[in-house]
Each structure stands twice: as C-alpha cells, then as structure tokens.
Design an enzyme around this catalytic site. Structure first.
Site, PDB file in Angstrom:
ATOM      1  CB  ALA A  65     -27.473  26.579  50.232  1.00 10.91           C
ATOM      2  N   GLY A 108     -25.347  24.239  54.323  1.00 16.25           N
ATOM      3  CA  GLY A 108     -26.475  24.973  54.890  1.00 16.25           C
ATOM      4  C   GLY A 108     -27.390  24.074  55.718  1.00 16.25           C
ATOM      5  CD  GLU A 111     -23.692  27.227  57.129  1.00 16.86           C
ATOM      6  OE1 GLU A 111     -24.337  27.101  56.071  1.00 16.86           O
ATOM      7  OE2 GLU A 111     -22.751  28.023  57.245  1.00 16.86           O
ATOM      8  CD  GLU A 131     -20.544  24.924  53.397  1.00 19.56           C
ATOM      9  OE1 GLU A 131     -19.714  24.181  53.965  1.00 19.56           O
ATOM     10  OE2 GLU A 131     -21.624  25.256  53.931  1.00 19.56           O
TER      11      GLU A 131
HETATM   12  N1  DAK Z   1     -27.837  21.467  45.930  1.00 18.75           N
HETATM   13  C1  DAK Z   1     -28.528  21.056  44.854  1.00 18.75           C
HETATM   14  N2  DAK Z   1     -28.770  19.774  44.567  1.00 18.75           N
HETATM   15  C2  DAK Z   1     -28.274  18.847  45.404  1.00 18.75           C
HETATM   16  C3  DAK Z   1     -27.533  19.183  46.555  1.00 18.75           C
HETATM   17  C4  DAK Z   1     -27.318  20.573  46.822  1.00 18.75           C
HETATM   18  N3  DAK Z   1     -26.690  21.004  47.888  1.00 18.75           N
HETATM   19  N4  DAK Z   1     -27.169  18.046  47.177  1.00 18.75           N
HETATM   20  C5  DAK Z   1     -27.676  17.030  46.441  1.00 18.75           C
HETATM   21  N5  DAK Z   1     -28.356  17.507  45.392  1.00 18.75           N
HETATM   22  C6  DAK Z   1     -29.054  16.756  44.344  1.00 18.75           C
HETATM   23  C7  DAK Z   1     -28.057  16.130  43.372  1.00 18.75           C
HETATM   24  O1  DAK Z   1     -27.648  17.061  42.396  1.00 18.75           O
HETATM   25  C8  DAK Z   1     -28.885  14.988  42.809  1.00 18.75           C
HETATM   26  O2  DAK Z   1     -29.784  15.540  41.870  1.00 18.75           O
HETATM   27  P1  DAK Z   1     -29.905  14.885  40.377  1.00 18.75           P
HETATM   28  O3  DAK Z   1     -28.536  14.888  39.818  1.00 18.75           O
HETATM   29  O4  DAK Z   1     -30.420  13.485  40.636  1.00 18.75           O
HETATM   30  O5  DAK Z   1     -30.889  15.777  39.689  1.00 18.75           O
HETATM   31  C9  DAK Z   1     -29.730  14.550  44.022  1.00 18.75           C
HETATM   32  O6  DAK Z   1     -29.734  15.642  44.941  1.00 18.75           O
HETATM   33  C10 DAK Z   1     -29.146  13.341  44.733  1.00 18.75           C
HETATM   34  O7  DAK Z   1     -27.777  13.630  45.030  1.00 18.75           O
HETATM   35  P2  DAK Z   1     -26.572  12.648  44.626  1.00 18.75           P
HETATM   36  O8  DAK Z   1     -26.885  11.887  43.400  1.00 18.75           O
HETATM   37  O9  DAK Z   1     -25.336  13.470  44.639  1.00 18.75           O
HETATM   38  O10 DAK Z   1     -26.604  11.643  45.869  1.00 18.75           O
HETATM   39  P3  DAK Z   1     -25.389  10.854  46.507  1.00 18.75           P
HETATM   40  O11 DAK Z   1     -26.004   9.941  47.519  1.00 18.75           O
HETATM   41  O12 DAK Z   1     -24.500  10.262  45.469  1.00 18.75           O
HETATM   42  O13 DAK Z   1     -24.518  11.964  47.288  1.00 18.75           O
HETATM   43  C11 DAK Z   1     -24.221  13.856  48.737  1.00 18.75           C
HETATM   44  C12 DAK Z   1     -25.084  12.606  48.370  1.00 18.75           C
HETATM   45  C13 DAK Z   1     -24.973  14.613  49.827  1.00 18.75           C
HETATM   46  C14 DAK Z   1     -22.862  13.396  49.287  1.00 18.75           C
HETATM   47  C15 DAK Z   1     -24.010  14.714  47.460  1.00 18.75           C
HETATM   48  O14 DAK Z   1     -25.275  14.967  46.864  1.00 18.75           O
HETATM   49  C16 DAK Z   1     -23.361  16.031  47.758  1.00 18.75           C
HETATM   50  O15 DAK Z   1     -22.141  16.118  47.898  1.00 18.75           O
HETATM   51  N6  DAK Z   1     -24.173  17.100  47.812  1.00 18.75           N
HETATM   52  C17 DAK Z   1     -23.664  18.444  47.950  1.00 18.75           C
HETATM   53  C18 DAK Z   1     -23.269  18.679  49.390  1.00 18.75           C
HETATM   54  C19 DAK Z   1     -22.698  20.093  49.536  1.00 18.75           C
HETATM   55  O16 DAK Z   1     -21.713  20.452  48.933  1.00 18.75           O
HETATM   56  N7  DAK Z   1     -23.366  20.879  50.374  1.00 18.75           N
HETATM   57  C20 DAK Z   1     -22.978  22.273  50.607  1.00 18.75           C
HETATM   58  C21 DAK Z   1     -23.618  23.166  49.552  1.00 18.75           C
HETATM   59  S1  DAK Z   1     -23.172  24.886  49.745  1.00 18.75           S
HETATM   60  C22 DAK Z   1     -26.610  31.065  52.503  1.00 18.75           C
HETATM   61  C23 DAK Z   1     -27.087  30.064  53.316  1.00 18.75           C
HETATM   62  C24 DAK Z   1     -26.481  28.822  53.258  1.00 18.75           C
HETATM   63  C25 DAK Z   1     -25.442  28.595  52.413  1.00 18.75           C
HETATM   64  C26 DAK Z   1     -24.970  29.597  51.619  1.00 18.75           C
HETATM   65  C27 DAK Z   1     -25.551  30.841  51.663  1.00 18.75           C
HETATM   66  N8  DAK Z   1     -27.222  32.358  52.515  1.00 18.75           N
HETATM   67  C28 DAK Z   1     -28.212  32.639  53.524  1.00 18.75           C
HETATM   68  C29 DAK Z   1     -26.956  33.290  51.449  1.00 18.75           C
HETATM   69  C30 DAK Z   1     -24.912  27.256  52.319  1.00 18.75           C
HETATM   70  C31 DAK Z   1     -24.181  26.825  51.273  1.00 18.75           C
HETATM   71  C32 DAK Z   1     -24.135  25.376  51.028  1.00 18.75           C
HETATM   72  O17 DAK Z   1     -24.773  24.593  51.690  1.00 18.75           O
END
Ligand code: DAK
Length: 257
Positions: A65, A108, A111, A131
């Site tokens: 997400a 997400g 999921e 997360e």
């Molecule tokens: N959200 C926003 N931006 C994201 C992102 C994310 N989840 N994942 C990556 N990006 C963006 C980065 O910020 C970066 O943008 P800029 O800085 O260039 O503007 C761009 O994508 C490229 O990412 P990286 O530079 O970080 O790329 P790397 O290859 O170095 O790393 C990575 C890739 C996937 C390991 C890293 O980006 C990362 O750790 N991303 C976050 C992964 C994460 O934590 N995912 C879980 C998020 S929480 C709900 C439904 C679902 C959910 C909640 C509620 N409801 C229905 C209410 C789910 C929650 C989640 O998923």
C-alpha cells in the site's frame, strides 16, 4: 483509468489488468485499488470475459500500500477512509483471477496477490509482509491468508521479521502455483487462463465459490480482528516514526509506544 491498464480481450475470453505506477513500484494507492475494483466489477458483468489476469511489471507486482498516503493518518482517519470496502469488493469477484507476479509483492502487494485465486510467479518474484519494519502490521488479510497458505511457523517468521520469501520458497510452501523464468510468467498465466476459459463458466464460478467457502469460513472473523489491530497501530508513535523514516529515507527509531 490513471493507474491501471485494462485490456478486455488480451486473448479470447481473457482480460488483463496491469498495475501501472512503475516509478512507485506499483504502490497501491486508494485510487488504483478503486480502479481495479471498477474493472473487476465490469468484467464480472461481461459475458465475453471468462478469466482475469492481474499483473504488474518485471520489477514489481506491487511493493505494498502507498506508505506516503498513509504515513500521517490517525487511526480514525484510517477507519473513516475505509479502504477495506474496496478490498472486500475485489475479494467478491465471481470470475477466476490469476495474479502474474514478478519482482516485489510486498505488504498490500502480497495481500493483493493472495486475494487472487492463483499465482504464477517469475523466478525473480519476492513475497513478504514487511509492515513490521514500518511500525504496523498487515492490514488486508496478511496475517490470515499467509498463515493459511504457508503455515503458522513460517508466517510468524515472515510477519515478525519482515523477511522476504523467494519465488522458489513460495512455491515450496504452496503460496504460488508455478515458478517460471521471468520472460515466461505472463505467458504461463495466459496458458492457465486459457485452460480454465474452456470450461463451463457457470461451473467455474460455482467451484470458485465453494473452494473459497472452505477456505474462508472463519476468515471474516480473522479479518475483523486484524483490522482492529491494524487501526490500533496508527495510534502509536512507532507507526508514525516507521512510515516517516521510510519517506525520509532513514532508519526508524522505535520507542515502543
Ligand atoms: N509506498 C510508497 N512508495 C513506495 C513504496 C510504498 N509501499 N514502495 C516503494 N515506493 C517508492 C519509493 O519511495 C521510491 O520512490 P522515490 O523515493 O524514488 O520517489 C520508489 O518507489 C522506488 O523505491 P526504492 O528506491 O525504495 O527502491 P529499492 O529497489 O531500493 O527498494 C523496496 C525496493 C521494495 C525494497 C523498497 O521500496 C521498500 O521497502 N518498499 C516498501 C515496502 C513495504 O514496506 N511495503 C509494505 C507497505 S505497508 C489496507 C490495505 C493494505 C495495507 C494496509 C491497509 N487497507 C485496505 C486499509 C497494506 C499496507 C502496506 O502494504
């Protein structure tokens, strides 16, 4: 459609939805999920569509997400935005959905792939529920569906550490149907879709419904429980710290409150 590309007849009877925010690794913002819901609802009503494939690109199915959209929200904001209703509508799609996954399927994104009915993965696919690293927990079924798919011990490890699962491991644990070379994952999903598309659409729909019934009998209760706890993390300083640290590209300092 701003964040997805839709092809109604990618192959005869097979519709394709491609998530299309490549710069953000297909992070699932509210509008993107609403567009997916609208496309799925239209396909459900369209007799020319038998099977739906959802894919991203080689680098990412979806990295979760959109953290930037969630970072400063309160628990009550999250409750009122109620994105769960969109996810619930997606879950109720009657036609079979195949996720064709390459690269990151995280949070997400994982999921969302698990909400689909089958997953074809490329060798580069990485699944995970990271997360915990940003001070929250899975919010769209991860604690329930991942546990049912890979078992309690592995789900605990993945969700409490945020570690990723390789495509091969995901196949070993039964999370995905098949792993193929990167250049083949969409083709393989299409082959599977073609086989299903040759069957009676009525029987396919009823079989899907029955399989989901066996799988989801206790899911509603589990999802409701998970939701409350997910909202609750937005009342913590650690969630703010975790998500802000991500946005500011630094390591989070969790304080336990
Ligand atoms: N959200 C926003 N931006 C994201 C992102 C994310 N989840 N994942 C990556 N990006 C963006 C980065 O910020 C970066 O943008 P800029 O800085 O260039 O503007 C761009 O994508 C490229 O990412 P990286 O530079 O970080 O790329 P790397 O290859 O170095 O790393 C990575 C890739 C996937 C390991 C890293 O980006 C990362 O750790 N991303 C976050 C992964 C994460 O934590 N995912 C879980 C998020 S929480 C709900 C439904 C679902 C959910 C909640 C509620 N409801 C229905 C209410 C789910 C929650 C989640 O998923």
């Amino acid at each position: 459609m701003e964040f997805i590309k839709v092809t109604e007849q990618y192959q005869p009877g097979i519709a394709l939805i491609q998530l299309n925010r490549p710069k953000e690794l297909n992070a699932l913002n509210k509008q993107l999920m609403e567009e997916v819901r609208d496309a799925l609802q239209a396909f459900d009503k369209n007799d020319q569509v038998r099977v739906i494939i959802i894919t991203g690109n080689e680098q990412a199915f979806a990295a979760g997400a959109d953290i930037k959209q969630m970072a400063d929200k309160s628990a009550i904001d999250m409750l009122l935005i109620d994105q769960f209703s969109t996810w619930d509508q997606i879950r109720k799609t009657k036609k079979p959905i195949i996720a064709a996954v390459s690269g990151f399927a995280l949070g997400g994104g994982c999921e969302f792939a698990m909400t689909c009915d089958m997953i074809i993965a490329s060798e580069s696919a990485k699944f995970g529920q990271p997360e915990i690293k940003i001070g929250t927990i899975p919010g769209a079924g991860g604690t329930q569906r991942l546990t049912k798919a890979v078992g309690k011990a592995k789900a605990m490890e993945l969700i409490l550490t945020g570690r990723f699962l390789s495509a091969e491991e995901a196949h070993f644990y039964g999370l995905v149907n098949k792993v193929v070379p990167v250049e083949m994952y969409l083709h393989e999903a299409v082959e599977l879709a073609k086989e299903i598309a040759r069957m009676s659409p009525v029987a396919v729909q009823l079989a899907k419904e029955a399989i989901n019934r066996s799988f989801e009998t206790q899911l509603d209760e589990g999802l409701a429980f998970e939701r409350k706890n997910f909202y609750l993390t937005f009342a913590s300083e650690d969630q703010k710290e975790g998500m802000n640290a991500f946005v500011e590209k630094r390591k989070p300092e969790f304080k336990g409150r």
